[in-house]
Design a protein around this motif. Sequence first.
Motif, mmCIF file in Angstrom:
data_model
loop_
_atom_site.group_PDB
_atom_site.id
_atom_site.type_symbol
_atom_site.label_atom_id
_atom_site.label_comp_id
_atom_site.label_asym_id
_atom_site.label_seq_id
_atom_site.Cartn_x
_atom_site.Cartn_y
_atom_site.Cartn_z
ATOM 1 N N THR A 1 0.801 -1.225 0.000
ATOM 2 C CA THR A 1 0.000 0.000 0.000
ATOM 3 C C THR A 1 0.833 1.275 0.000
ATOM 4 O O THR A 1 0.344 2.314 -0.445
ATOM 5 N N PRO B 1 0.563 2.106 -7.663
ATOM 6 C CA PRO B 1 -0.594 2.938 -8.028
ATOM 7 C C PRO B 1 -1.003 2.758 -9.486
ATOM 8 O O PRO B 1 -2.207 2.754 -9.807
ATOM 9 N N ASN C 1 -2.723 -0.796 -9.828
ATOM 10 C CA ASN C 1 -4.067 -0.872 -9.274
ATOM 11 C C ASN C 1 -5.054 0.032 -9.997
ATOM 12 O O ASN C 1 -6.248 -0.264 -10.052
ATOM 13 N N LYS C 2 -4.566 1.103 -10.581
ATOM 14 C CA LYS C 2 -5.433 1.913 -11.433
ATOM 15 C C LYS C 2 -5.862 1.109 -12.654
ATOM 16 O O LYS C 2 -7.030 1.161 -13.083
ATOM 17 N N TYR D 1 -7.339 1.322 2.014
ATOM 18 C CA TYR D 1 -6.812 1.344 0.637
ATOM 19 C C TYR D 1 -7.939 1.029 -0.352
ATOM 20 O O TYR D 1 -8.043 1.651 -1.412
ATOM 21 N N GLN E 1 -10.124 4.098 -0.838
ATOM 22 C CA GLN E 1 -9.441 5.219 -1.476
ATOM 23 C C GLN E 1 -9.145 4.984 -2.957
ATOM 24 O O GLN E 1 -8.911 5.938 -3.701
ATOM 25 N N HIS E 2 -9.168 3.733 -3.389
ATOM 26 C CA HIS E 2 -8.750 3.432 -4.763
ATOM 27 C C HIS E 2 -9.866 2.893 -5.642
ATOM 28 O O HIS E 2 -9.608 2.350 -6.719
#
Length: 247
Positions: free
Chosen positions: A98, A105, A108-109, A144, A147-148
């Motif tokens: 994380t 990032p 995971n995007k 997490y 937030q994502h």
Amino acid sequence: MSNKTNYSYVGMAFIILVFGIIFVPRIVDRIKNQDITRNDRMSQGQDNNFKDNSKLIFLEINGEAKKVPDFSFTDQNGKTITNKDYLGKVYVVEFFFTTCPSICPKMNKNLVDIQDAFKGNTEFGVASFSINPAHDTTEVLKEYESQHGITNPNWHLLTGKKEDIYKLSNEGFNLYTAQDDEVEGGFEHSGNFALIDKNGFIRSRVLNGNPVIYYNGIISEAEKTDEDGQEEQISMLKEDIKKLLNE
């Protein structure tokens, strides 16, 4: 058409069939037995000709199709999740943490993009294994998630014993993972995704005679290429997920 011509066509078809049966598994074995390096060379230099209706092959090791090893970890909701929970589902595997300052990032995007492409499909999931479980508790993973943009109930952010996670990564999937206090963030790991079918087998497509064992998870579909000219494979992964969902 003469009998001689018919025999020629039959002979050519037989040669092609024998070549596929004998050599494709050997090609997969040879590449797999070389192990994955930090550069994940098996996913580099692939042609971006993703429109392909052929079936995905099984990754074979010593003549046997490679399955995901047994695992048992805790997800962001405090629930114990094992490989058996994914049976009957097509899913993508990644290793991340994380606090990753670089590739996570982006990965995971891209996974959220894939998630949204299969929104509402209960047979699709994701398994995200944290390589920094000392920090990534269930509470941290839950935050997490929120937030994502992670909304798929079959997307489990998993934590557990570090040695078990590293063994699963480095030996179970041959996706490189290591702790290194000298690098930014303190950890190194592969930026690739693995694709698993409904029966727990690792699957692959073949491009230009070479199996694509893993999919580059860093470059987005919108970016097309990175600064080194390497082409994105998210669109390819989406196509292959569809193929496995339809099997």
